[in-house]
Design a protein around this motif. Structure first.
Motif, PDB file in Angstrom:
ATOM      1  N   MET A   1      93.955  -9.741  71.213  1.00  0.00           N
ATOM      2  CA  MET A   1      93.408  -9.577  72.559  1.00  0.00           C
ATOM      3  C   MET A   1      93.640 -10.811  73.430  1.00  0.00           C
ATOM      4  O   MET A   1      93.452 -10.779  74.625  1.00  0.00           O
ATOM      5  N   ARG A 197     101.358  -8.234  74.893  1.00  0.00           N
ATOM      6  CA  ARG A 197     100.413  -7.749  75.902  1.00  0.00           C
ATOM      7  C   ARG A 197     100.365  -6.228  75.913  1.00  0.00           C
ATOM      8  O   ARG A 197      99.283  -5.626  75.987  1.00  0.00           O
ATOM      9  N   ALA A 200      98.449  -5.038  72.850  1.00  0.00           N
ATOM     10  CA  ALA A 200      97.004  -5.254  72.998  1.00  0.00           C
ATOM     11  C   ALA A 200      96.400  -4.193  73.909  1.00  0.00           C
ATOM     12  O   ALA A 200      95.318  -3.656  73.627  1.00  0.00           O
TER      13      ALA A 200
END
Length: 231
Positions: A1, A197, A200
């Protein structure tokens, strides 16, 4: 995260807001449509079925473009709405509108099936005892169809949360304004080095989807027990 940025968290929150608003305003219309489908004559039912199914079979981009033509600032309806301060195009409210329309078929179908499963003799018995149509709907039809209503709400929420094509066509993907979770995932996949990214964000989407399924199962079982208690 840790790969997520502040912009990504804003996109997640905006997606939840968009999905909740889409379901809040779409549910009454979906329920009324489902009820009308079960009570209308064949010709009317065919027309309603066709209109309800259109967002499901049309390319989402086509639906988004139609919304832009209708509700854009110079659109047939949008130009008039702007005079009273209501704007949809390139605003989060437009994202909620697009998400609600795309989720509409998935909300209507479980409700219609649940209403069709109700024994019509129950409604007829209540009518002969003097119950009005309004009373019969809220005291008999709605409680007995509660599992289908709950399923429609959760399915609609999940669809609205993941809507991309119609939303990005109608309101684009403006950070902090209309950038939703699916649009953020797409943007991450198009950015060099954005794989972490994107992954996540996909995990966040998966967690929300699993939570929606669990809530749907719990609500469906509760509604089913409540409906059986009315029989």
């Amino acid at each position: 995260m840790s790969a997520l940025t502040q912009e990504d968290f804003a996109a997640v929150l905006l997606s939840l807001q968009v999905a909740l608003v889409a379901i809040l305003f779409g549910m009454p219309v979906a329920l009324a449509t489902a009820f009308a489908q079960t009570r209308s004559r064949f010709a009317v039912r065919v027309v309603l079925d066709t209109l309800v199914t259109l967002p499901l079979v049309l390319p989402p981009v086509a639906t988004g473009y139609f919304l832009l033509l209708m509700f854009g600032r110079r659109g047939v309806v949008g130009a008039w709405l702007e005079k009273v301060g209501i704007v949809f195009a390139f605003d989060w409210t437009g994202a909620a509108l697009a998400a609600g329309i795309m989720a509409f078929p998935l909300m209507v179908r479980p409700m219609r099936i649940a209403i069709e499963a109700i024994d019509r003799e129950v409604d007829e018995a209540a009518r002969t005892l003097g119950a009005s149509g309004f009373t019969r709907f809220f005291r008999i039809t709605l409680p007995l169809a509660a599992p289908g209503v709950a399923a429609g709400a959760i399915l609609g929420f999940a669809k609205a949360l993941g809507e991309f094509g119609a939303t990005i066509t109608f309101v684009a993907a403006i950070p902090g304004e209309t950038l939703t979770l699916p649009a953020a995932i797409y943007a991450a996949t198009q950015t060099p080095g954005g794989e972490a990214r994107a992954m996540a964000l996909c995990l966040v989407a998966a967690v929300i989807a699993v939570a929606a399924v669990l809530v749907s199962d719990a609500v469906g079982r509760w509604a089913g027990k409540a409906a059986r208690g009315l029989r």
